[in-house]
Design a protein around this motif. Structure first.
Motif, PDB file in Angstrom:
ATOM      1  N   PHE A  50       0.829  -1.206   0.000  1.00  0.00           N
ATOM      2  CA  PHE A  50       0.000   0.000   0.000  1.00  0.00           C
ATOM      3  C   PHE A  50       0.866   1.260   0.000  1.00  0.00           C
ATOM      4  N   LEU A  51       1.885   1.277   0.834  1.00  0.00           N
ATOM      5  CA  LEU A  51       2.748   2.460   0.915  1.00  0.00           C
ATOM      6  C   LEU A  51       3.538   2.664  -0.372  1.00  0.00           C
ATOM      7  N   ASN A  52       4.074   1.584  -0.917  1.00  0.00           N
ATOM      8  CA  ASN A  52       4.947   1.694  -2.087  1.00  0.00           C
ATOM      9  C   ASN A  52       4.183   1.980  -3.378  1.00  0.00           C
ATOM     10  N   LYS A  53       2.984   1.440  -3.514  1.00  0.00           N
ATOM     11  CA  LYS A  53       2.303   1.506  -4.808  1.00  0.00           C
ATOM     12  C   LYS A  53       1.073   2.411  -4.839  1.00  0.00           C
ATOM     13  N   ILE A  54       0.517   2.700  -3.679  1.00  0.00           N
ATOM     14  CA  ILE A  54      -0.706   3.505  -3.663  1.00  0.00           C
ATOM     15  C   ILE A  54      -0.481   4.861  -3.000  1.00  0.00           C
ATOM     16  N   PHE A  55      -0.118   4.858  -1.733  1.00  0.00           N
ATOM     17  CA  PHE A  55      -0.036   6.127  -1.003  1.00  0.00           C
ATOM     18  C   PHE A  55       1.032   7.064  -1.563  1.00  0.00           C
ATOM     19  N   THR A  56       2.132   6.514  -2.040  1.00  0.00           N
ATOM     20  CA  THR A  56       3.206   7.360  -2.570  1.00  0.00           C
ATOM     21  C   THR A  56       3.038   7.641  -4.062  1.00  0.00           C
ATOM     22  N   ASN A  57       1.900   7.270  -4.621  1.00  0.00           N
ATOM     23  CA  ASN A  57       1.623   7.580  -6.022  1.00  0.00           C
ATOM     24  C   ASN A  57       1.540   9.092  -6.217  1.00  0.00           C
ATOM     25  N   GLY A  58       2.050   9.575  -7.329  1.00  0.00           N
ATOM     26  CA  GLY A  58       2.112  11.005  -7.586  1.00  0.00           C
ATOM     27  C   GLY A  58       0.760  11.689  -7.516  1.00  0.00           C
ATOM     28  N   LYS A  59      -0.278  11.026  -7.967  1.00  0.00           N
ATOM     29  CA  LYS A  59      -1.623  11.611  -7.966  1.00  0.00           C
ATOM     30  C   LYS A  59      -2.111  11.837  -6.531  1.00  0.00           C
ATOM     31  N   ILE A  60      -1.828  10.869  -5.666  1.00  0.00           N
ATOM     32  CA  ILE A  60      -2.229  10.991  -4.263  1.00  0.00           C
ATOM     33  C   ILE A  60      -1.443  12.117  -3.596  1.00  0.00           C
ATOM     34  N   LEU A  61      -0.143  12.144  -3.847  1.00  0.00           N
ATOM     35  CA  LEU A  61       0.697  13.174  -3.234  1.00  0.00           C
ATOM     36  C   LEU A  61       0.320  14.567  -3.720  1.00  0.00           C
ATOM     37  N   ASP A  62      -0.063  14.680  -4.990  1.00  0.00           N
ATOM     38  CA  ASP A  62      -0.499  15.979  -5.525  1.00  0.00           C
ATOM     39  C   ASP A  62      -1.768  16.456  -4.824  1.00  0.00           C
ATOM     40  N   LEU A  63      -2.702  15.538  -4.591  1.00  0.00           N
ATOM     41  CA  LEU A  63      -3.943  15.898  -3.914  1.00  0.00           C
ATOM     42  C   LEU A  63      -3.665  16.390  -2.493  1.00  0.00           C
ATOM     43  N   LEU A  64      -2.800  15.674  -1.789  1.00  0.00           N
ATOM     44  CA  LEU A  64      -2.467  16.072  -0.425  1.00  0.00           C
ATOM     45  C   LEU A  64      -1.698  17.395  -0.403  1.00  0.00           C
ATOM     46  N   GLU A  65      -0.878  17.618  -1.415  1.00  0.00           N
ATOM     47  CA  GLU A  65      -0.135  18.878  -1.508  1.00  0.00           C
ATOM     48  C   GLU A  65      -1.103  20.052  -1.690  1.00  0.00           C
ATOM     49  N   LYS A  66      -2.115  19.870  -2.509  1.00  0.00           N
ATOM     50  CA  LYS A  66      -3.103  20.926  -2.736  1.00  0.00           C
ATOM     51  C   LYS A  66      -3.915  21.204  -1.476  1.00  0.00           C
ATOM     52  N   ARG A  67      -4.067  20.184  -0.643  1.00  0.00           N
ATOM     53  CA  ARG A  67      -4.891  20.318   0.562  1.00  0.00           C
ATOM     54  C   ARG A  67      -4.054  20.504   1.821  1.00  0.00           C
ATOM     55  N   LYS A  68      -2.766  20.736   1.669  1.00  0.00           N
ATOM     56  CA  LYS A  68      -1.860  20.696   2.817  1.00  0.00           C
ATOM     57  C   LYS A  68      -2.186  21.728   3.894  1.00  0.00           C
ATOM     58  N   ASP A  69      -2.748  22.877   3.498  1.00  0.00           N
ATOM     59  CA  ASP A  69      -3.042  23.916   4.485  1.00  0.00           C
ATOM     60  C   ASP A  69      -4.167  23.515   5.430  1.00  0.00           C
ATOM     61  N   ASN A  70      -5.026  22.610   4.981  1.00  0.00           N
ATOM     62  CA  ASN A  70      -6.177  22.225   5.790  1.00  0.00           C
ATOM     63  C   ASN A  70      -6.251  20.724   6.025  1.00  0.00           C
ATOM     64  N   THR A  71      -5.113  20.054   5.862  1.00  0.00           N
ATOM     65  CA  THR A  71      -5.082  18.600   6.073  1.00  0.00           C
ATOM     66  C   THR A  71      -3.803  18.211   6.803  1.00  0.00           C
ATOM     67  N   ALA A  72      -3.958  17.389   7.822  1.00  0.00           N
ATOM     68  CA  ALA A  72      -2.804  16.833   8.529  1.00  0.00           C
ATOM     69  C   ALA A  72      -2.828  15.315   8.345  1.00  0.00           C
ATOM     70  N   VAL A  73      -1.652  14.719   8.362  1.00  0.00           N
ATOM     71  CA  VAL A  73      -1.539  13.268   8.174  1.00  0.00           C
ATOM     72  C   VAL A  73      -0.914  12.648   9.424  1.00  0.00           C
TER      73      VAL A  73
END
Length: 204
Positions: A50-73
Protein backbone atom coordinates in the motif's frame (compact mmCIF):
# COMPACT_ATOMS: atom_id res chain seq x y z
CA UNK A 1 -4.86 21.24 16.03
CA UNK A 2 -7.22 19.54 13.57
CA UNK A 3 -10.07 19.64 16.06
CA UNK A 4 -9.58 23.27 17.07
CA UNK A 5 -8.84 24.54 13.56
CA UNK A 6 -11.37 22.39 11.67
CA UNK A 7 -8.86 20.59 9.45
CA UNK A 8 -8.97 17.13 7.94
CA UNK A 9 -6.92 14.45 9.67
CA UNK A 10 -5.86 11.53 7.49
CA UNK A 11 -5.04 8.60 9.75
CA UNK A 12 -2.87 5.89 8.19
CA UNK A 13 -2.25 2.80 10.28
CA UNK A 14 -0.03 0.01 9.02
CA UNK A 15 1.29 -3.26 10.33
CA UNK A 16 4.88 -4.18 11.04
CA UNK A 17 7.36 -2.53 8.69
CA UNK A 18 10.96 -3.52 7.86
CA UNK A 19 13.33 -2.32 10.59
CA UNK A 20 10.39 -1.42 12.81
CA UNK A 21 10.72 -2.27 16.47
CA UNK A 22 8.33 -4.66 18.16
CA UNK A 23 7.73 -4.91 21.90
CA UNK A 24 7.89 -8.40 23.29
CA UNK A 25 7.81 -9.84 26.79
CA UNK A 26 11.15 -11.00 28.14
CA UNK A 27 11.36 -14.60 29.31
CA UNK A 28 13.54 -13.62 32.26
CA UNK A 29 11.30 -11.00 33.88
CA UNK A 30 8.19 -8.88 33.39
CA UNK A 31 10.04 -6.05 31.66
CA UNK A 32 9.51 -5.46 27.95
CA UNK A 33 12.34 -5.60 25.45
CA UNK A 34 12.51 -4.41 21.84
CA UNK A 35 12.95 -6.64 18.80
CA UNK A 36 13.91 -5.34 15.36
CA UNK A 37 12.12 -6.75 12.31
CA UNK A 38 14.55 -7.75 9.58
CA UNK A 39 13.07 -10.86 8.03
CA UNK A 40 10.56 -10.13 5.25
CA UNK A 41 8.27 -12.81 6.69
CA UNK A 42 7.94 -10.78 9.90
CA UNK A 43 6.36 -7.67 8.46
CA UNK A 44 3.03 -6.77 6.89
CA UNK A 45 3.45 -7.18 3.13
CA UNK A 46 0.04 -5.68 2.39
CA UNK A 47 0.91 -2.51 4.30
CA UNK A 48 4.24 -2.33 2.51
CA UNK A 49 2.53 -2.69 -0.88
CA UNK A 50 0.00 0.00 0.00
CA UNK A 51 2.75 2.46 0.91
CA UNK A 52 4.95 1.69 -2.09
CA UNK A 53 2.30 1.51 -4.81
CA UNK A 54 -0.71 3.50 -3.66
CA UNK A 55 -0.04 6.13 -1.00
CA UNK A 56 3.21 7.36 -2.57
CA UNK A 57 1.62 7.58 -6.02
CA UNK A 58 2.11 11.00 -7.59
CA UNK A 59 -1.62 11.61 -7.97
CA UNK A 60 -2.23 10.99 -4.26
CA UNK A 61 0.70 13.17 -3.23
CA UNK A 62 -0.50 15.98 -5.52
CA UNK A 63 -3.94 15.90 -3.91
CA UNK A 64 -2.47 16.07 -0.43
CA UNK A 65 -0.13 18.88 -1.51
CA UNK A 66 -3.10 20.93 -2.74
CA UNK A 67 -4.89 20.32 0.56
CA UNK A 68 -1.86 20.70 2.82
CA UNK A 69 -3.04 23.92 4.49
CA UNK A 70 -6.18 22.23 5.79
CA UNK A 71 -5.08 18.60 6.07
CA UNK A 72 -2.80 16.83 8.53
CA UNK A 73 -1.54 13.27 8.17
CA UNK A 74 -1.04 10.87 11.06
CA UNK A 75 1.01 7.81 10.18
CA UNK A 76 1.97 4.98 12.47
CA UNK A 77 2.66 1.29 12.78
CA UNK A 78 0.45 -0.55 15.22
CA UNK A 79 3.55 -2.34 16.50
CA UNK A 80 4.24 0.89 18.42
CA UNK A 81 2.27 1.91 21.48
CA UNK A 82 0.69 5.21 20.40
CA UNK A 83 -0.54 4.01 16.97
CA UNK A 84 -1.79 0.83 18.62
CA UNK A 85 -3.83 2.91 21.08
CA UNK A 86 -5.13 5.04 18.18
CA UNK A 87 -6.13 1.89 16.29
CA UNK A 88 -7.93 0.51 19.32
CA UNK A 89 -9.77 3.80 19.90
CA UNK A 90 -10.89 3.84 16.25
CA UNK A 91 -11.85 0.14 16.35
CA UNK A 92 -9.36 -0.74 13.61
CA UNK A 93 -9.25 -4.51 13.20
CA UNK A 94 -6.87 -4.98 10.27
CA UNK A 95 -3.94 -3.17 8.68
CA UNK A 96 -3.42 -1.24 6.57
CA UNK A 97 -6.31 1.10 7.36
CA UNK A 98 -6.89 4.70 6.28
CA UNK A 99 -9.52 6.90 7.86
CA UNK A 100 -10.40 10.52 7.21
CA UNK A 101 -11.38 12.36 10.39
CA UNK A 102 -12.84 15.82 10.89
CA UNK A 103 -14.58 18.04 13.43
CA UNK A 104 -18.05 18.28 11.93
CA UNK A 105 -21.65 18.90 12.93
CA UNK A 106 -23.12 15.95 11.12
CA UNK A 107 -20.65 13.45 12.53
CA UNK A 108 -21.74 10.64 14.83
CA UNK A 109 -22.79 12.00 18.19
CA UNK A 110 -23.04 15.66 17.19
CA UNK A 111 -26.02 17.17 19.00
CA UNK A 112 -27.59 20.61 19.32
CA UNK A 113 -25.28 22.26 16.84
CA UNK A 114 -22.07 21.13 18.53
CA UNK A 115 -19.16 19.63 16.63
CA UNK A 116 -16.93 16.70 17.46
CA UNK A 117 -14.16 14.71 15.85
CA UNK A 118 -15.75 11.99 13.75
CA UNK A 119 -14.68 9.42 11.19
CA UNK A 120 -15.82 10.95 7.91
CA UNK A 121 -14.89 8.01 5.74
CA UNK A 122 -13.04 4.73 5.55
CA UNK A 123 -10.89 4.98 2.44
CA UNK A 124 -10.71 2.19 -0.14
CA UNK A 125 -7.30 0.59 -0.46
CA UNK A 126 -7.90 -1.78 -3.38
CA UNK A 127 -6.15 0.40 -5.94
CA UNK A 128 -4.70 3.87 -6.45
CA UNK A 129 -7.80 4.98 -8.32
CA UNK A 130 -10.21 3.80 -5.63
CA UNK A 131 -8.09 5.29 -2.86
CA UNK A 132 -7.83 8.61 -4.68
CA UNK A 133 -11.54 8.77 -5.48
CA UNK A 134 -12.66 7.86 -1.96
CA UNK A 135 -10.27 10.44 -0.46
CA UNK A 136 -11.27 13.23 -2.86
CA UNK A 137 -15.02 12.53 -2.63
CA UNK A 138 -14.97 12.46 1.18
CA UNK A 139 -12.97 15.68 1.33
CA UNK A 140 -15.30 17.39 -1.14
CA UNK A 141 -18.32 16.26 0.87
CA UNK A 142 -17.19 17.89 4.12
CA UNK A 143 -14.95 20.68 2.81
CA UNK A 144 -17.62 23.39 2.76
CA UNK A 145 -18.71 22.63 6.32
CA UNK A 146 -15.15 22.86 7.63
CA UNK A 147 -14.63 26.11 5.72
CA UNK A 148 -17.75 27.58 7.36
CA UNK A 149 -16.55 26.43 10.79
CA UNK A 150 -13.11 27.94 10.25
CA UNK A 151 -14.69 31.21 9.06
CA UNK A 152 -17.02 31.37 12.06
CA UNK A 153 -14.14 30.69 14.42
CA UNK A 154 -12.09 33.48 12.82
CA UNK A 155 -15.04 35.88 13.02
CA UNK A 156 -15.47 35.07 16.72
CA UNK A 157 -11.76 35.63 17.32
CA UNK A 158 -11.90 39.02 15.58
CA UNK A 159 -15.06 39.96 17.51
CA UNK A 160 -13.34 39.08 20.81
CA UNK A 161 -10.29 41.14 19.87
CA UNK A 162 -12.49 44.13 18.93
CA UNK A 163 -14.36 43.82 22.23
CA UNK A 164 -11.07 43.68 24.14
CA UNK A 165 -9.80 46.77 22.31
CA UNK A 166 -13.05 48.62 23.02
CA UNK A 167 -12.88 47.66 26.69
CA UNK A 168 -9.26 48.77 26.86
CA UNK A 169 -10.13 52.08 25.21
CA UNK A 170 -12.99 52.58 27.69
CA UNK A 171 -10.72 51.87 30.66
CA UNK A 172 -8.08 54.23 29.26
CA UNK A 173 -10.73 56.94 28.88
CA UNK A 174 -11.87 56.46 32.49
CA UNK A 175 -8.28 56.64 33.69
CA UNK A 176 -7.66 59.88 31.79
CA UNK A 177 -10.90 61.36 33.19
CA UNK A 178 -9.82 60.45 36.73
CA UNK A 179 -6.42 62.04 36.20
CA UNK A 180 -8.04 65.16 34.73
CA UNK A 181 -10.45 65.41 37.70
CA UNK A 182 -7.62 64.97 40.22
CA UNK A 183 -5.59 67.68 38.49
CA UNK A 184 -8.61 70.03 38.56
CA UNK A 185 -9.13 69.43 42.27
CA UNK A 186 -5.44 69.98 42.98
CA UNK A 187 -5.48 73.24 41.04
CA UNK A 188 -8.57 74.44 42.90
CA UNK A 189 -7.06 73.54 46.25
CA UNK A 190 -3.81 75.28 45.31
CA UNK A 191 -5.72 78.39 44.19
CA UNK A 192 -7.81 78.42 47.38
CA UNK A 193 -4.68 78.09 49.48
CA UNK A 194 -2.99 81.00 47.70
CA UNK A 195 -6.07 83.20 48.13
CA UNK A 196 -6.19 82.33 51.84
CA UNK A 197 -2.52 83.23 52.26
CA UNK A 198 -3.07 86.50 50.38
CA UNK A 199 -6.05 87.36 52.55
CA UNK A 200 -4.10 86.68 55.72
CA UNK A 201 -1.29 89.00 54.57
CA UNK A 202 -3.77 91.78 53.78
CA UNK A 203 -5.26 91.52 57.27
CA UNK A 204 -1.92 91.85 59.01
Amino acid sequence: DCEDNFKFLLVILVGAMPSAKLEKNSNDNDEKSMETITDSTDYDNISQTFLNKIFTNGKILDLLEKRKDNTAVYFGSVTELEPWLVARNLNVKYTPECLLIGNVLNGNGALNGTTRLSVLGKLRLNSTKKFYNSLRVTMDKFDSELIVSRTEKEELRIAREIKQLQEQAYQDSLRKDRIKEENRKNEEEEKALQEKIKLQKEQQ
